[in-house]
Motif scaffolding. Structure first.
Motif, PDB file in Angstrom:
ATOM      1  N   GLY A  46      -6.132 -13.669  12.373  1.00  0.00           N
ATOM      2  CA  GLY A  46      -4.895 -13.463  11.635  1.00  0.00           C
ATOM      3  C   GLY A  46      -5.053 -12.730  10.322  1.00  0.00           C
ATOM      4  O   GLY A  46      -4.073 -12.240   9.761  1.00  0.00           O
ATOM      5  N   VAL A  47      -6.267 -12.629   9.793  1.00  0.00           N
ATOM      6  CA  VAL A  47      -6.482 -11.945   8.514  1.00  0.00           C
ATOM      7  C   VAL A  47      -6.521 -10.438   8.751  1.00  0.00           C
ATOM      8  O   VAL A  47      -7.314  -9.943   9.543  1.00  0.00           O
ATOM      9  N   GLU A  48      -5.646  -9.718   8.056  1.00  0.00           N
ATOM     10  CA  GLU A  48      -5.585  -8.262   8.194  1.00  0.00           C
ATOM     11  C   GLU A  48      -6.465  -7.549   7.174  1.00  0.00           C
ATOM     12  O   GLU A  48      -7.045  -6.506   7.476  1.00  0.00           O
ATOM     13  N   ALA A  49      -6.549  -8.100   5.953  1.00  0.00           N
ATOM     14  CA  ALA A  49      -7.344  -7.447   4.907  1.00  0.00           C
ATOM     15  C   ALA A  49      -7.712  -8.466   3.846  1.00  0.00           C
ATOM     16  O   ALA A  49      -6.995  -9.447   3.621  1.00  0.00           O
ATOM     17  N   ALA A  50      -8.848  -8.246   3.208  1.00  0.00           N
ATOM     18  CA  ALA A  50      -9.285  -9.074   2.077  1.00  0.00           C
ATOM     19  C   ALA A  50      -9.883  -8.139   1.032  1.00  0.00           C
ATOM     20  O   ALA A  50     -10.760  -7.334   1.350  1.00  0.00           O
ATOM     21  N   ARG A  51      -9.386  -8.249  -0.195  1.00  0.00           N
ATOM     22  CA  ARG A  51      -9.881  -7.375  -1.263  1.00  0.00           C
ATOM     23  C   ARG A  51     -10.308  -8.230  -2.446  1.00  0.00           C
ATOM     24  O   ARG A  51      -9.522  -9.004  -2.987  1.00  0.00           O
ATOM     25  N   MET A  52     -11.568  -8.081  -2.845  1.00  0.00           N
ATOM     26  CA  MET A  52     -12.146  -8.874  -3.921  1.00  0.00           C
ATOM     27  C   MET A  52     -12.079  -8.115  -5.228  1.00  0.00           C
ATOM     28  O   MET A  52     -12.499  -6.958  -5.313  1.00  0.00           O
ATOM     29  N   ASN A  53     -11.515  -8.727  -6.272  1.00  0.00           N
ATOM     30  CA  ASN A  53     -11.517  -8.194  -7.628  1.00  0.00           C
ATOM     31  C   ASN A  53     -12.613  -8.916  -8.392  1.00  0.00           C
ATOM     32  O   ASN A  53     -12.473 -10.091  -8.752  1.00  0.00           O
ATOM     33  N   LEU A  54     -13.749  -8.224  -8.626  1.00  0.00           N
ATOM     34  CA  LEU A  54     -14.913  -8.877  -9.227  1.00  0.00           C
ATOM     35  C   LEU A  54     -14.652  -9.276 -10.664  1.00  0.00           C
ATOM     36  O   LEU A  54     -15.143 -10.300 -11.134  1.00  0.00           O
TER      37      LEU A  54
END
Length: 738
Positions: A46-54
């Protein structure tokens, strides 16, 4: 662990069955962490995208479906604890405190062990040498346990989950150096290298602490902007009752009561009332904006003079202020690319060095069969190739450049900003408060009779409006005492004197419509008849013309992007000789213009001061703000100049370019040193003691080269004007080819 229902309630509905969830991941520290987190979450159904802000240590997950993905468990599976953003908040920063304490302990241990080592190196007798080794071991062990746990915990967490990171080889090197030194001390050996292991921890902790402080500063800017939103507001119910509601419970269509001095809680439109708003947050305008029934207002702007009734048109999370916060967060996430490149370069360096050390150990074992000799040579390889010089190459130049700029009245808030500043080819200025001081002045005072000027000044003293203050400053003497001045918000001031009605303000109001078309500015009228018209213009910041001329000589493109009116912006642009300018711009418009310049390959320095400039300051390649700027602007900027003069901009650019040259030289020195030292150490021609000395010498050389940035200021003539300049700054491209 957050319950799935709690996560769903905290998620933002994107429509079409899609949701976005923000999770805080405090344990994320490097580029390798980004890859693990994004990959671990991306594998969930179900996860389409994951973006990490360091920088914010926050991951945004976009997902679809009726079932909430088990994101917290997925992050635990790759070695990271997480929680919903905002679920745990603390004004203190425990991580920074932990780093500072570890740094102090390592520094104390390194200095004391080094002093003891000097006696050993100087040829102490065997009994004294053995005693000093044991004392060094007693000092090193608690330092290793306390300060080294920063790296050991991170390394163990990675290894426990079948991963690796840069802290793994660091931990191995430190523990090996200490372990062999302790083994030799127990066996009465001649040499021990406790100083090398603790000094290595000390230098590495310096870099990690500075990195954490820079990232925390970026988070402070975003948090400061978010705090401008009121926590609640007074809502007028349909039955006439007044109820104070939290701002996130205000729905579109609700009527909000706003008193003078309050900030607008949500976007809305004025239903009743007449007032003036400080719209610096939205437009940076030099004058307050008059609003009445039907006027739109944005969340975060300040109501100055009169009460208003608003109809909410958006929820708090969809408001203009929330959009600004999102712009700053998105821009900060993009700017983390520079940090990712640096992290990846460092992460590649360590495995290469430790692979070489391990290969050296195997080679010497096969060649000599002496494990002690083999491990001693391997440790010498680890120590002599320690990236201390490489790690100091940038920070030391940044420290010297920051010191130099501080003497010139410029504070460097982000060391990485110096590197970015050296590369800029475009400078974008805000107008009000940056190119100008944000204080209008009367330019035709000599054309107005002394009597009328004194009367206007007496009226103006009854108001805090910027235009009124400018007129009041022009008056001479006591003026007309005892005037009962009444202020009409958005219109002007009036008073009766000698049987006449005097008005100072907008022409259409002061003249009762008579001849108003001929006078569009601020006027003084008596009984509706014109007495005097005031022409005002904003005061240029000191040295603005000289700074613009200097920047042109440096070969950079100049633009003005302002939220002020087209006429006001065009006037300042003409006075300064800047051809490219834009007016009436909101924060999102400025960010869009900066993005367009970046798409053209431009490296932009943004110079601004207002609340409305904060997203642009963060989105730009590098940014600068004056010391009197709003707190949010100062927090968002990489540089803050403390003097009134705008000369700080070209001075900073020249210093950054010089610093860039020295950084490249330091990299060349550090890399050249390692290219020579590595084969010598692999050949077994140096002991760990000599390796530690060589490593220290390489660091000293790098520091000495960085100190060349020091110098006394000189004066240079540019376009017939005096410009302050440092003696050893490089010539501009224009000068170099002249």
């Amino acid at each position: 662990m957050s319950h799935p229902d709690e996560i769903r309630l905290a998620s933002r509905d994107l429509g079409g069955g899609r949701f976005q969830t923000d999770l805080s991941v405090p344990g994320a520290r490097c580029a390798a962490c980004i890859g693990k987190i994004e990959k671990g979450l991306g594998q969930l159904p179900g996860v389409e995208a994951a973006r990490m802000n360091l920088t914010a240590r926050r991951v945004s997950v976009t997902w679809r479906g009726d079932e909430v993905p088990d994101m917290v468990a997925a992050l635990e599976g790759v070695g990271f604890q997480s929680h919903l953003t905002g679920a745990q908040q603390d004004d203190k920063d425990p991580e920074l405190s932990r780093l500072v304490r570890a740094l102090c302990v390592a520094g104390f241990g390194a200095m004391n062990i080094m002093m003891l080592s000097v006696s050993v190196w100087s040829g102490a007798d065997p009994q004294t040498r053995q005693a000093f080794h044991w004392i060094s071991a007693a000092i090193a062990l608690p330092c290793l346990i306390y300060s080294g746990r920063i790296f050991f915990q991170s390394a163990w967490s990675a290894l426990r989950h079948g991963q690796t990171n840069m802290d793994v080889p660091i931990s191995i090197g430190v523990i090996l150096a200490f372990g062999l030194s302790l083994f030799d001390t127990i066996g009465g050996g001649e040499h021990a290298y406790f100083d090398a292991s603790i000094s290595l921890l000390f230098f590495l902790l310096i870099g990690r602490t500075l990195d954490h402080m820079m990232r925390d500063r970026a988070r402070t800017a975003v948090a400061g902007l978010a705090r401008l939103a009121p926590r609640g507001a007074t809502v007028l119910q349909e039955d006439g009752r007044r109820e104070h509601l939290p701002v996130d419970q205000i729905e579109p269509g609700m009527k909000v009561l706003l008193a003078a001095g309050d900030r607008v809680p949500v976007d809305g439109v004025v239903l009743e009332g007449l007032s003036e708003l400080d719209c610096a947050l939205a437009t940076g305008e030099s004058e307050p904006r008059r609003v009445e029934a039907g006027s739109p207002v944005q969340a975060g702007v300040l109501n100055l003079t009169g009460p208003l009734i608003l109809a909410a048109t958006a929820r708090a999370r969809d408001s203009f202020l929330s959009e600004m916060v999102a712009l700053m967060q998105a821009a900060e996430g993009g700017r983390a690319t520079y940090r990712r490149i640096a992290d990846r370069a460092s992460a590649l360096y360590a495995p290469v060095v430790h692979t070489a050390a391990f290969a050296t150990f195997l080679g010497w074992m096969l060649a000599s069969g002496d494990w002690h000799r083999a491990i001693t040579v391997a440790i010498a390889v680890l120590i002599i190739t320690c990236p201390c010089a490489l790690g100091l190459a940038v920070p030391m130049v940044q420290v010297m450049a920051a010191s130099r700029l501080f003497r010139a009245g410029v504070m460097v808030k982000d060391g990485g900003g110096l590197e970015r500043l050296a590369a800029i080819d475009t400078v974008v200025f805000d107008k009000t408060g940056t190119l100008t001081l944000g204080r209008p002045r009367v330019v035709n005072a000599t054309e107005i009779s002394a009597e009328h000027l004194a009367l206007a000044s007496s009226l103006a003293r009854g108001s805090n409006h910027p235009v009124a203050r400018a007129i009041a400053d022009e008056g001479q003497g006591p003026g007309h005492a005892g005037l009962q001045v009444v202020e009409h918000p958005g219109l002007g001031l009036e008073a009766r004197h000698g049987g006449h009605l005097y008005r100072l303000g907008r022409a259409t109001w002061a003249l009762d419509g008579r001849g108003a078309s001929a006078s569009v500015g601020t006027v003084l009228a008596r009984d509706g008849h014109l007495l005097a018209e005031f022409t005002l213009e904003d005061t240029l910041r000191p040295q603005a013309r000289e700074a613009v001329a200097e920047l042109k000589a440096l070969g950079v493109r100049l633009l003005i992007l302002s939220g002020d009116t087209p006429d006001a912006v065009a006037g300042v642009a003409e006075r300064l000789g800047i051809a490219d300018h834009g007016a009436g711009l909101y924060p999102a418009d400025k960010v869009a213009r900066l993005s367009a310049l970046a798409a053209e390959g431009r490296k932009v320095l943004m110079v601004g001061d207002g609340l409305n400039d904060a997203p642009a300051l963060v989105a730009a390649h590098v940014s600068m703000a004056p010391g009197e700027a709003a707190d949010i602007g100062r927090n968002a900027a990489d540089f803050v100049f403390l003097h009134k003069g705008l000369e700080a901009v070209p001075t900073s650019l020249r210093t950054a370019r010089r610093a860039g040259q020295l950084v490249k030289q330091n990299f060349a020195l550090a890399i050249g040193y390692n290219l020579i030292a590595l084969p010598v150490a692999v050949a077994g021609l140096v002991t760990p003691l000599i390796a530690a000395l060589a490593m220290s010498l390489s660091s000293i050389i790098v520091v000495a080269n960085a100190m060349r940035l020091r110098g006394a200021p000189t004066v240079r003539q540019t376009a017939g004007k005096s410009i302050q300049r440092r003696a050893d700054m490089p010539a501009s491209p224009v000068e170099a080819t002249a």
